[in-house]
Motif scaffolding. Structure first.
Motif, short mmCIF file in Angstrom:
data_model
loop_
_atom_site.label_atom_id
_atom_site.label_comp_id
_atom_site.label_asym_id
_atom_site.label_seq_id
_atom_site.Cartn_x
_atom_site.Cartn_y
_atom_site.Cartn_z
N TYR A 70 39.05 14.15 -34.69
CA TYR A 70 39.98 13.19 -34.11
C TYR A 70 39.65 11.78 -34.62
O TYR A 70 38.48 11.40 -34.75
N TYR A 71 40.69 11.02 -34.88
CA TYR A 71 40.51 9.65 -35.35
C TYR A 71 39.70 8.83 -34.37
O TYR A 71 39.95 8.85 -33.16
N TYR A 104 46.15 -0.30 -39.16
CA TYR A 104 46.29 1.04 -38.58
C TYR A 104 46.99 0.95 -37.24
O TYR A 104 47.82 1.79 -36.89
N ILE A 109 48.44 4.42 -35.77
CA ILE A 109 47.42 5.46 -35.85
C ILE A 109 46.44 5.31 -34.70
O ILE A 109 45.89 4.24 -34.46
N SER A 111 43.76 7.93 -31.74
CA SER A 111 43.05 9.21 -31.57
C SER A 111 43.95 10.32 -31.03
O SER A 111 43.63 11.50 -31.18
N ASN A 113 47.20 10.77 -31.94
CA ASN A 113 48.22 11.25 -32.89
C ASN A 113 47.69 11.45 -34.31
O ASN A 113 48.45 11.76 -35.21
N THR A 114 46.37 11.28 -34.51
CA THR A 114 45.80 11.47 -35.84
C THR A 114 44.58 12.39 -35.72
O THR A 114 43.55 12.01 -35.14
N LYS A 127 47.66 16.10 -37.87
CA LYS A 127 48.69 15.08 -37.78
C LYS A 127 48.13 13.75 -38.25
O LYS A 127 46.95 13.46 -38.04
N ILE A 128 48.97 12.96 -38.89
CA ILE A 128 48.65 11.56 -39.17
C ILE A 128 49.78 10.74 -38.58
O ILE A 128 50.94 10.91 -38.94
N ASP A 129 49.43 9.89 -37.64
CA ASP A 129 50.44 9.10 -36.92
C ASP A 129 51.52 10.01 -36.34
O ASP A 129 52.70 9.67 -36.32
N MET A 182 54.30 6.35 -44.30
CA MET A 182 54.29 6.40 -42.84
C MET A 182 54.94 5.15 -42.24
O MET A 182 55.71 5.22 -41.28
N PHE A 208 39.49 7.28 -42.62
CA PHE A 208 39.34 7.45 -41.19
C PHE A 208 37.93 7.92 -40.84
O PHE A 208 37.42 8.88 -41.43
#
Length: 212
Positions: A70-71, A104, A109, A111, A113-114, A127-129, A182, A208
């Motif tokens: 997770y981001y 970001y 962006i 945690s 959604n990325t 997923k990224i964003d 994006m 990331f």
């Protein structure tokens, strides 16, 4: 390492111009940055951080990748200790991350959604964003390189261990292209700061910092 970083400080103001240094090259701005670098390379803990800001200093195995990540925050690292020293050491790596954080956030962006999951069968998904990605990957441990193939595009990333997880990093121009796409999808216009990184630091990888 400390000697190399200090030797490179003569060109610090010009080198870091795209990362927050005063564009007028004032003595005070240059002095502040120089003082920061001297402090960084004189501090044993910070010196360790300099080494940790280089891809390949602690090479992850493929088994280390197998997880759901997770981001956490922007990630940045250099391809060699020489390039890191020329850029101004850990100060430069920290400035890169700080600049990326605001952009970001603009793109959206976070945690929730990325996220990316690497699986044992050499497939990945995530997923990224909030935009879904999936495909297959191979990992070159010697180069810390992740080659990812998706339906329409391919991407090369680099893995780097951190104290809290794993960094997934890209050549800056490739990440710029990805995030511009994006941004266009979300109504944002440009990502100038990553463009500045592409111009100033050929040896930087950005992306990331991830955690489980």
């Amino acid at each position: 390492m400390a000697t190399a970083a200090l030797t490179a400080c003569g060109g610090l103001t010009g080198t870091t111009g795209g990362l927050g240094a005063g564009s007028n090259g004032s003595a005070s701005a240059g002095g502040d940055l120089l003082g920061s670098v001297i402090s960084a390379v004189s501090n044993p803990d910070a010196l360790g951080n300099v080494v940790k800001s280089v891809i390949g200093t602690d090479k992850p195995k493929q088994s280390d990748l197998i997880a759901t990540w997770y981001y956490k925050q922007p990630g940045a690292a250099f391809t060699s200790e020489n390039l890191l020293a020329k850029a101004g050491g850990e100060v430069a790596a920290t400035q890169v991350k700080e600049k990326l954080a605001s952009y970001y956030s603009t793109v959206g962006i976070n945690s929730s959604n990325t996220v990316i999951q690497f699986k044992e069968d050499n497939t990945f998904s995530g997923k990224i964003d909030g935009k879904t990605i999936s495909g297959t990957y191979t990992y070159n441990e010697a180069e810390c390189k992740i080659s990812m193939k998706m339906l329409l595009v391919s991407a090369t990333a680099y893995a780097k261990k951190t104290t809290t997880g794993m960094s997934i990093l890209f050549e800056s121009k490739k990440l710029l292209s990805l995030l511009q796409t994006m941004a266009a999808m979300s109504g944002n216009s440009t990502m100038e700061t990553i463009g500045d990184l592409s111009k100033n630091y050929d040896g930087v990888r950005v992306g990331f910092d991830m955690k489980k």
